[in-house]
Write a protein that holds these residues in place. Sequence first.
Motif, PDB file in Angstrom:
ATOM      1  N   LYS A   1     110.287  16.242 -27.112  1.00  0.00           N
ATOM      2  CA  LYS A   1     110.668  15.811 -25.767  1.00  0.00           C
ATOM      3  C   LYS A   1     109.589  14.959 -25.109  1.00  0.00           C
ATOM      4  O   LYS A   1     109.888  13.978 -24.423  1.00  0.00           O
ATOM      5  N   TRP A   2     108.328  15.324 -25.308  1.00  0.00           N
ATOM      6  CA  TRP A   2     107.230  14.636 -24.624  1.00  0.00           C
ATOM      7  C   TRP A   2     106.611  13.521 -25.460  1.00  0.00           C
ATOM      8  O   TRP A   2     105.658  12.881 -25.034  1.00  0.00           O
ATOM      9  N   SER A   3     107.142  13.279 -26.635  1.00  0.00           N
ATOM     10  CA  SER A   3     106.536  12.322 -27.552  1.00  0.00           C
ATOM     11  C   SER A   3     106.808  10.875 -27.136  1.00  0.00           C
ATOM     12  O   SER A   3     107.693  10.584 -26.329  1.00  0.00           O
ATOM     13  N   TRP A   4     106.040   9.978 -27.720  1.00  0.00           N
ATOM     14  CA  TRP A   4     106.264   8.545 -27.572  1.00  0.00           C
ATOM     15  C   TRP A   4     107.495   8.183 -28.401  1.00  0.00           C
ATOM     16  O   TRP A   4     107.581   8.509 -29.577  1.00  0.00           O
ATOM     17  N   LYS A   5     108.466   7.528 -27.784  1.00  0.00           N
ATOM     18  CA  LYS A   5     109.725   7.240 -28.473  1.00  0.00           C
ATOM     19  C   LYS A   5     109.682   5.881 -29.181  1.00  0.00           C
ATOM     20  O   LYS A   5     109.059   4.932 -28.691  1.00  0.00           O
ATOM     21  N   GLU A   6     110.341   5.825 -30.314  1.00  0.00           N
ATOM     22  CA  GLU A   6     110.510   4.555 -31.010  1.00  0.00           C
ATOM     23  C   GLU A   6     111.538   3.725 -30.246  1.00  0.00           C
ATOM     24  O   GLU A   6     112.641   4.201 -29.959  1.00  0.00           O
ATOM     25  N   VAL A   7     111.185   2.512 -29.911  1.00  0.00           N
ATOM     26  CA  VAL A   7     112.063   1.665 -29.099  1.00  0.00           C
ATOM     27  C   VAL A   7     112.444   0.427 -29.897  1.00  0.00           C
ATOM     28  O   VAL A   7     111.579  -0.301 -30.392  1.00  0.00           O
TER      29      VAL A   7
ATOM     30  N   LEU B   1     105.189   0.412 -20.724  1.00  0.00           N
ATOM     31  CA  LEU B   1     106.094   1.533 -20.970  1.00  0.00           C
ATOM     32  C   LEU B   1     107.543   1.072 -21.081  1.00  0.00           C
ATOM     33  O   LEU B   1     108.467   1.875 -20.922  1.00  0.00           O
ATOM     34  N   ARG B   2     107.736  -0.199 -21.361  1.00  0.00           N
ATOM     35  CA  ARG B   2     109.102  -0.687 -21.522  1.00  0.00           C
ATOM     36  C   ARG B   2     109.792   0.090 -22.644  1.00  0.00           C
ATOM     37  O   ARG B   2     109.263   0.237 -23.730  1.00  0.00           O
ATOM     38  N   GLY B   3     110.964   0.598 -22.343  1.00  0.00           N
ATOM     39  CA  GLY B   3     111.684   1.442 -23.286  1.00  0.00           C
ATOM     40  C   GLY B   3     111.295   2.899 -23.212  1.00  0.00           C
ATOM     41  O   GLY B   3     111.978   3.762 -23.770  1.00  0.00           O
ATOM     42  N   GLN B   4     110.181   3.218 -22.511  1.00  0.00           N
ATOM     43  CA  GLN B   4     109.716   4.604 -22.367  1.00  0.00           C
ATOM     44  C   GLN B   4     110.001   5.159 -20.978  1.00  0.00           C
ATOM     45  O   GLN B   4     110.563   6.250 -20.840  1.00  0.00           O
ATOM     46  N   ALA B   5     109.607   4.401 -19.952  1.00  0.00           N
ATOM     47  CA  ALA B   5     109.736   4.901 -18.580  1.00  0.00           C
ATOM     48  C   ALA B   5     109.779   3.730 -17.612  1.00  0.00           C
ATOM     49  O   ALA B   5     109.261   2.646 -17.902  1.00  0.00           O
TER      50      ALA B   5
END
Length: 467
Positions: free
Chosen positions: A428-434, A243-247
């Motif tokens: 808001k709850w989506s997987w973000k592009e990192v 989840l690096r970049g996510q959480a």
Amino acid sequence: MAEPFTPPSSILIVGSGVFGLSTAYALTRRPEWAQTAITVLDRSSGGEFPAKDSSSIDSSRIVRADYADRAYAHLAAVAQDEWRKPGADSWGGEGRYAETGFVICADAGPEVRPDGMRTGLGFAKSAYVNALELAEKEGLPEGSVVELRGREAIKQASGTGAPFGDWGYLNKRSGWANAEKSMKFLYDRVVAAGRVKFVAAAVERLEIQGKRVTGAKLQNGTSLSAELVMVAAGAWTPSLVDLRGQAVATGQVIAYTDISDEEQARLANVPVLMNMTNSNFMITPSNNVVKIGRHAYGYQNPKTVSTALVVPKNEKDSVFPEIVVSQPYTHVDDAKLWVPAEGERDLRQGLRSMVPWPELKDRPWTHSRICWYTDTATGDFVITYHPHWEGLFIATGGSGHGFKFLPVLGDKIADTIEKHCPAEFQDKWSWKEVTDIEKAIVTEDGSRGGKVGLLLMDELRKNGSRL
């Protein structure tokens, strides 16, 4: 047009906290899932669900619709409707919920930082606007939400004689819930459904075949398989899925002190108190205990792990390479664990500012705790299918504010599993592009205080007397 959703033959839910257990309950109530085998897996060594160092196993949590973000404010209001229902079979029955009100305030200063992010005052001002909108929508009488202009007004509203901010408001429709009792209430309902198998074991890593996640390998050497795997392991999630970049897992400090019957009587009906600038809060005391917490940027505990499932850059790359992940460190790991002196000083100041009584000023703490959040940069949850791994659903990123949604969150997660995520939460709850997975995640929604970049083990090694 999207294909209609067909429930899987089996689902393995890793984690029995707020996200995992509420989802299991929601699925048991959906006829279309009647043929799905549901298994809940948690690392609990003693068979308790959730595990006893889960963030949701605590004396109290704030239940409020006081959000700067309108979508969360409205969802919290729906959850509060459930908390308020009377009766032993309701979420807030048998004393699990108390509506004592909430004084949210901040120190004087700008509402927006030079970088465009909200300050604590900015968060409080936006939350006030949303609170007024909800009060009007619900047809509440005038005075349900009261602006507190200045320290004297805050002092009068606090119930403790504490002028602990420069501007704020009182929302009489907010309160708190006994978190541990609420989770026990939910667990009992899930068990009573007779549909869920509970397994007490620690996960070593997820198992895959090609690009599909097929289950979990346990530390005892056995495996559990399922058509759909949902990882909802709270602050332990980043150790199982990259989840690096996510959480990121962050530790937050809490301390408790005992009070007399007379002091409890004086504090029994005071509002929940919180200063958004320094992030200290006090939940209405109960059972002769005062709890002081800090909703801050938190501590990280970076460790090298090879248990997180990583999307490989090349075909030959390992899917379990060594990466650095912040991992929880709790009283289960060290029964003598005490919060760092840096955090303890803030908690002491918080107690003195919110309950300015001479007799409590130096009252010794009876115990302390490090509560582990799963923080995202925006404070939004991560509730989505993994974009690369098939058969893998993620439900995490509570960011320290997930518990209040307990009565409704499971259904929202179940909707999202069925590919009907609520429209207001799709982004808001989506997987973000990192673009930079090494960039530190710092929650900048205006609700955090304290210092950025604190490392737990460094702080624990520092000398400092208990205040």
